[in-house]
Design a protein around this motif. Structure first.
Motif, PDB file in Angstrom:
ATOM      1  N   MET A   1       0.842  -1.191   0.000  1.00  0.00           N
ATOM      2  CA  MET A   1       0.000   0.000   0.000  1.00  0.00           C
ATOM      3  C   MET A   1       0.878   1.242   0.000  1.00  0.00           C
ATOM      4  O   MET A   1       1.548   1.520   0.976  1.00  0.00           O
ATOM      5  CB  MET A   1      -0.906   0.018   1.230  1.00  0.00           C
ATOM      6  N   LYS A   2       0.882   1.985  -1.070  1.00  0.00           N
ATOM      7  CA  LYS A   2       1.700   3.175  -1.172  1.00  0.00           C
ATOM      8  C   LYS A   2       0.828   4.418  -1.072  1.00  0.00           C
ATOM      9  O   LYS A   2      -0.360   4.391  -1.361  1.00  0.00           O
ATOM     10  CB  LYS A   2       2.467   3.192  -2.493  1.00  0.00           C
ATOM     11  N   THR A   3       1.447   5.516  -0.697  1.00  0.00           N
ATOM     12  CA  THR A   3       0.691   6.755  -0.567  1.00  0.00           C
ATOM     13  C   THR A   3       0.293   7.327  -1.919  1.00  0.00           C
ATOM     14  O   THR A   3      -0.561   8.184  -1.997  1.00  0.00           O
ATOM     15  CB  THR A   3       1.518   7.801   0.204  1.00  0.00           C
ATOM     16  N   ASN A   4       0.914   6.851  -3.006  1.00  0.00           N
ATOM     17  CA  ASN A   4       0.556   7.359  -4.333  1.00  0.00           C
ATOM     18  C   ASN A   4       0.024   6.250  -5.235  1.00  0.00           C
ATOM     19  O   ASN A   4       0.323   6.176  -6.408  1.00  0.00           O
ATOM     20  CB  ASN A   4       1.772   8.018  -5.002  1.00  0.00           C
ATOM     21  N   GLU A   5      -0.763   5.333  -4.661  1.00  0.00           N
ATOM     22  CA  GLU A   5      -1.330   4.226  -5.423  1.00  0.00           C
ATOM     23  C   GLU A   5      -2.184   4.728  -6.584  1.00  0.00           C
ATOM     24  O   GLU A   5      -2.693   5.845  -6.573  1.00  0.00           O
ATOM     25  CB  GLU A   5      -2.210   3.365  -4.498  1.00  0.00           C
ATOM     26  N   THR A   6      -2.404   3.852  -7.584  1.00  0.00           N
ATOM     27  CA  THR A   6      -3.309   4.165  -8.683  1.00  0.00           C
ATOM     28  C   THR A   6      -4.733   4.239  -8.155  1.00  0.00           C
ATOM     29  O   THR A   6      -5.032   3.706  -7.085  1.00  0.00           O
ATOM     30  CB  THR A   6      -3.214   3.091  -9.772  1.00  0.00           C
ATOM     31  N   PRO A   7      -5.669   4.898  -8.896  1.00  0.00           N
ATOM     32  CA  PRO A   7      -7.040   5.056  -8.403  1.00  0.00           C
ATOM     33  C   PRO A   7      -7.714   3.729  -8.067  1.00  0.00           C
ATOM     34  O   PRO A   7      -7.478   2.709  -8.714  1.00  0.00           O
ATOM     35  CB  PRO A   7      -7.743   5.750  -9.569  1.00  0.00           C
ATOM     36  N   LEU A   8      -8.549   3.777  -7.043  1.00  0.00           N
ATOM     37  CA  LEU A   8      -9.302   2.608  -6.624  1.00  0.00           C
ATOM     38  C   LEU A   8     -10.453   2.350  -7.590  1.00  0.00           C
ATOM     39  O   LEU A   8     -10.828   3.228  -8.366  1.00  0.00           O
ATOM     40  CB  LEU A   8      -9.878   2.851  -5.225  1.00  0.00           C
ATOM     41  N   PRO A   9     -11.045   1.147  -7.533  1.00  0.00           N
ATOM     42  CA  PRO A   9     -12.255   0.915  -8.319  1.00  0.00           C
ATOM     43  C   PRO A   9     -13.318   1.964  -8.010  1.00  0.00           C
ATOM     44  O   PRO A   9     -13.430   2.427  -6.873  1.00  0.00           O
ATOM     45  CB  PRO A   9     -12.694  -0.484  -7.839  1.00  0.00           C
ATOM     46  N   GLU A  10     -14.124   2.329  -8.983  1.00  0.00           N
ATOM     47  CA  GLU A  10     -15.065   3.444  -8.846  1.00  0.00           C
ATOM     48  C   GLU A  10     -16.010   3.286  -7.660  1.00  0.00           C
ATOM     49  O   GLU A  10     -16.340   4.227  -6.975  1.00  0.00           O
ATOM     50  CB  GLU A  10     -15.878   3.587 -10.135  1.00  0.00           C
ATOM     51  N   ILE A  11     -16.425   2.056  -7.372  1.00  0.00           N
ATOM     52  CA  ILE A  11     -17.389   1.843  -6.291  1.00  0.00           C
ATOM     53  C   ILE A  11     -16.805   2.275  -4.946  1.00  0.00           C
ATOM     54  O   ILE A  11     -17.530   2.716  -4.051  1.00  0.00           O
ATOM     55  CB  ILE A  11     -17.820   0.360  -6.234  1.00  0.00           C
ATOM     56  N   LEU A  12     -15.471   2.175  -4.780  1.00  0.00           N
ATOM     57  CA  LEU A  12     -14.826   2.618  -3.546  1.00  0.00           C
ATOM     58  C   LEU A  12     -14.321   4.041  -3.657  1.00  0.00           C
ATOM     59  O   LEU A  12     -14.372   4.812  -2.715  1.00  0.00           O
ATOM     60  CB  LEU A  12     -13.661   1.680  -3.209  1.00  0.00           C
ATOM     61  N   TRP A  13     -13.815   4.383  -4.836  1.00  0.00           N
ATOM     62  CA  TRP A  13     -13.253   5.720  -5.041  1.00  0.00           C
ATOM     63  C   TRP A  13     -14.280   6.801  -4.759  1.00  0.00           C
ATOM     64  O   TRP A  13     -13.966   7.856  -4.240  1.00  0.00           O
ATOM     65  CB  TRP A  13     -12.730   5.824  -6.477  1.00  0.00           C
ATOM     66  N   SER A  14     -15.534   6.545  -5.079  1.00  0.00           N
ATOM     67  CA  SER A  14     -16.581   7.544  -4.887  1.00  0.00           C
ATOM     68  C   SER A  14     -16.814   7.845  -3.414  1.00  0.00           C
ATOM     69  O   SER A  14     -17.400   8.865  -3.071  1.00  0.00           O
ATOM     70  CB  SER A  14     -17.895   7.053  -5.514  1.00  0.00           C
ATOM     71  N   ASN A  15     -16.339   6.961  -2.511  1.00  0.00           N
ATOM     72  CA  ASN A  15     -16.556   7.148  -1.081  1.00  0.00           C
ATOM     73  C   ASN A  15     -15.382   7.793  -0.364  1.00  0.00           C
ATOM     74  O   ASN A  15     -15.433   8.002   0.833  1.00  0.00           O
ATOM     75  CB  ASN A  15     -16.843   5.793  -0.421  1.00  0.00           C
ATOM     76  N   THR A  16     -14.296   8.080  -1.062  1.00  0.00           N
ATOM     77  CA  THR A  16     -13.109   8.586  -0.379  1.00  0.00           C
ATOM     78  C   THR A  16     -13.148  10.102  -0.241  1.00  0.00           C
ATOM     79  O   THR A  16     -12.294  10.812  -0.750  1.00  0.00           O
ATOM     80  CB  THR A  16     -11.834   8.152  -1.109  1.00  0.00           C
ATOM     81  N   HIS A  17     -14.162  10.593   0.438  1.00  0.00           N
ATOM     82  CA  HIS A  17     -14.263  12.015   0.711  1.00  0.00           C
ATOM     83  C   HIS A  17     -14.824  12.185   2.119  1.00  0.00           C
ATOM     84  O   HIS A  17     -15.336  11.236   2.706  1.00  0.00           O
ATOM     85  CB  HIS A  17     -15.188  12.697  -0.301  1.00  0.00           C
ATOM     86  N   SER A  18     -14.711  13.353   2.648  1.00  0.00           N
ATOM     87  CA  SER A  18     -15.257  13.650   3.968  1.00  0.00           C
ATOM     88  C   SER A  18     -16.358  14.688   3.833  1.00  0.00           C
ATOM     89  O   SER A  18     -16.149  15.738   3.237  1.00  0.00           O
ATOM     90  CB  SER A  18     -14.165  14.190   4.896  1.00  0.00           C
ATOM     91  N   SER A  19     -17.516  14.377   4.364  1.00  0.00           N
ATOM     92  CA  SER A  19     -18.588  15.368   4.399  1.00  0.00           C
ATOM     93  C   SER A  19     -18.576  16.040   5.769  1.00  0.00           C
ATOM     94  O   SER A  19     -18.049  15.496   6.735  1.00  0.00           O
ATOM     95  CB  SER A  19     -19.941  14.709   4.136  1.00  0.00           C
ATOM     96  N   ILE A  20     -19.153  17.216   5.839  1.00  0.00           N
ATOM     97  CA  ILE A  20     -19.118  17.985   7.077  1.00  0.00           C
ATOM     98  C   ILE A  20     -20.528  18.451   7.429  1.00  0.00           C
ATOM     99  O   ILE A  20     -21.337  18.758   6.545  1.00  0.00           O
ATOM    100  CB  ILE A  20     -18.159  19.208   6.937  1.00  0.00           C
ATOM    101  N   VAL A  21     -20.810  18.460   8.707  1.00  0.00           N
ATOM    102  CA  VAL A  21     -22.115  18.908   9.174  1.00  0.00           C
ATOM    103  C   VAL A  21     -22.344  20.360   8.744  1.00  0.00           C
ATOM    104  O   VAL A  21     -21.413  21.159   8.660  1.00  0.00           O
ATOM    105  CB  VAL A  21     -22.192  18.763  10.714  1.00  0.00           C
ATOM    106  N   SER A  22     -23.598  20.722   8.455  1.00  0.00           N
ATOM    107  CA  SER A  22     -23.899  22.081   8.012  1.00  0.00           C
ATOM    108  C   SER A  22     -23.729  23.070   9.166  1.00  0.00           C
ATOM    109  O   SER A  22     -23.787  22.700  10.341  1.00  0.00           O
ATOM    110  CB  SER A  22     -25.333  22.169   7.489  1.00  0.00           C
ATOM    111  N   ARG A  23     -23.532  24.344   8.815  1.00  0.00           N
ATOM    112  CA  ARG A  23     -23.405  25.373   9.852  1.00  0.00           C
ATOM    113  C   ARG A  23     -24.684  25.462  10.684  1.00  0.00           C
ATOM    114  O   ARG A  23     -24.645  25.674  11.892  1.00  0.00           O
ATOM    115  CB  ARG A  23     -23.098  26.732   9.213  1.00  0.00           C
ATOM    116  N   GLN A  24     -25.831  25.307  10.025  1.00  0.00           N
ATOM    117  CA  GLN A  24     -27.101  25.370  10.745  1.00  0.00           C
ATOM    118  C   GLN A  24     -27.201  24.240  11.771  1.00  0.00           C
ATOM    119  O   GLN A  24     -27.576  24.474  12.925  1.00  0.00           O
ATOM    120  CB  GLN A  24     -28.268  25.282   9.762  1.00  0.00           C
ATOM    121  N   GLN A  25     -26.843  23.010  11.361  1.00  0.00           N
ATOM    122  CA  GLN A  25     -26.877  21.885  12.288  1.00  0.00           C
ATOM    123  C   GLN A  25     -25.861  22.072  13.393  1.00  0.00           C
ATOM    124  O   GLN A  25     -26.127  21.748  14.554  1.00  0.00           O
ATOM    125  CB  GLN A  25     -26.609  20.580  11.534  1.00  0.00           C
ATOM    126  N   TYR A  26     -24.694  22.625  13.055  1.00  0.00           N
ATOM    127  CA  TYR A  26     -23.666  22.867  14.063  1.00  0.00           C
ATOM    128  C   TYR A  26     -24.180  23.843  15.126  1.00  0.00           C
ATOM    129  O   TYR A  26     -23.996  23.622  16.327  1.00  0.00           O
ATOM    130  CB  TYR A  26     -22.396  23.426  13.406  1.00  0.00           C
TER     131      TYR A  26
END
Length: 226
Positions: A1-26
């Protein structure tokens, strides 16, 4: 596992992000959050956790390649540190299993070379660290409680640690070690320190003799499915 690996399969790649709670909810939840948990701090957590979440997705990819039905849990920065889930869910014929993922960046957490050429060093390494951190005692117990309420079982933690001879100052190559929760009675509890919050706390620490391989993890999951 390298830090600069080639892209993951699309089904997993689409999940590699972080969402954040809205300011209103905060604003609605602020009274229930610790004083240090400002909205700016939550944004910082979300931004810094993108790489961490990608590593969780790499582990998921490795598990899928070894025949498991695994999915990475979406990463949400909402400030509720006491109600966290683990990072990966594994489906079997009769059970839903949860798995935590950690990255070991501290001194002494170095692996030898893989015994074979399987992905992520599935069958182990020719040397292991004396110990690896698992999680804070409070966080691990909270995750156990959360998954128990959802009729899921937290079976353990996968720690990604640097393979020393394959890494240098420009690139870190990681291997995976499995720390099964059914050996938790053998984990140590030691003091840890968070330099960002400047706080000390107790954390679980797994000694070398209780570390297992990813192949052992696959065998354990298959036992649940039998």
């Amino acid at each position: 596992m390298k830090t600069n690996e080639t892209p993951l399969p699309e089904i997993l790649w689409s999940n590699t992000h972080s969402s954040i709670v809205s300011r209103q909810q905060y604003r609605q939840d602020k009274l229930e959050l610790p004083d240090y948990m400002t909205y700016k701090y939550i944004q910082k957590i979300a931004n810094s956790s993108i790489k961490t979440h990608r590593m969780e997705s790499y582990v998921t990819t490795a598990l899928c390649s070894l025949g498991l039905t695994a999915s990475v849990i979406p990463n949400v920065a909402d400030g509720y540190t006491n109600d966290k889930e683990a990072d990966i869910l594994i489906s079997t014929a009769g059970s839903m299993l949860a798995l935590e993922v950690k990255t070991a960046k501290y001194r002494g957490a170095i692996l030898g070379e893989p015994i074979d050429d399987t992905i992520a060093g599935a069958n182990g390494f020719d040397s292991l660290p004396r110990w690896l951190w698992v999680d804070s005692v409070k966080a691990w117990r909270a995750k156990e409680r959360t998954h128990r309420q959802r009729e899921q079982q937290l079976i353990g933690c996968v720690v990604l640690a640097p393979i020393g001879n394959w890494s240098d100052e420009h690139e870190t190559v990681y291997g995976a070690i499995y720390l099964p929760a059914n050996l938790r009675q053998h984990w140590n509890i030691d003091e840890a320190y968070n330099p960002y919050k400047r706080t000390r706390y107790n954390a679980f620490q797994c000694p070398r003799r209780y570390m297992r391989t990813i192949a052992d993890l696959v065998a354990e999951v298959n036992e649940y499915a039998a």
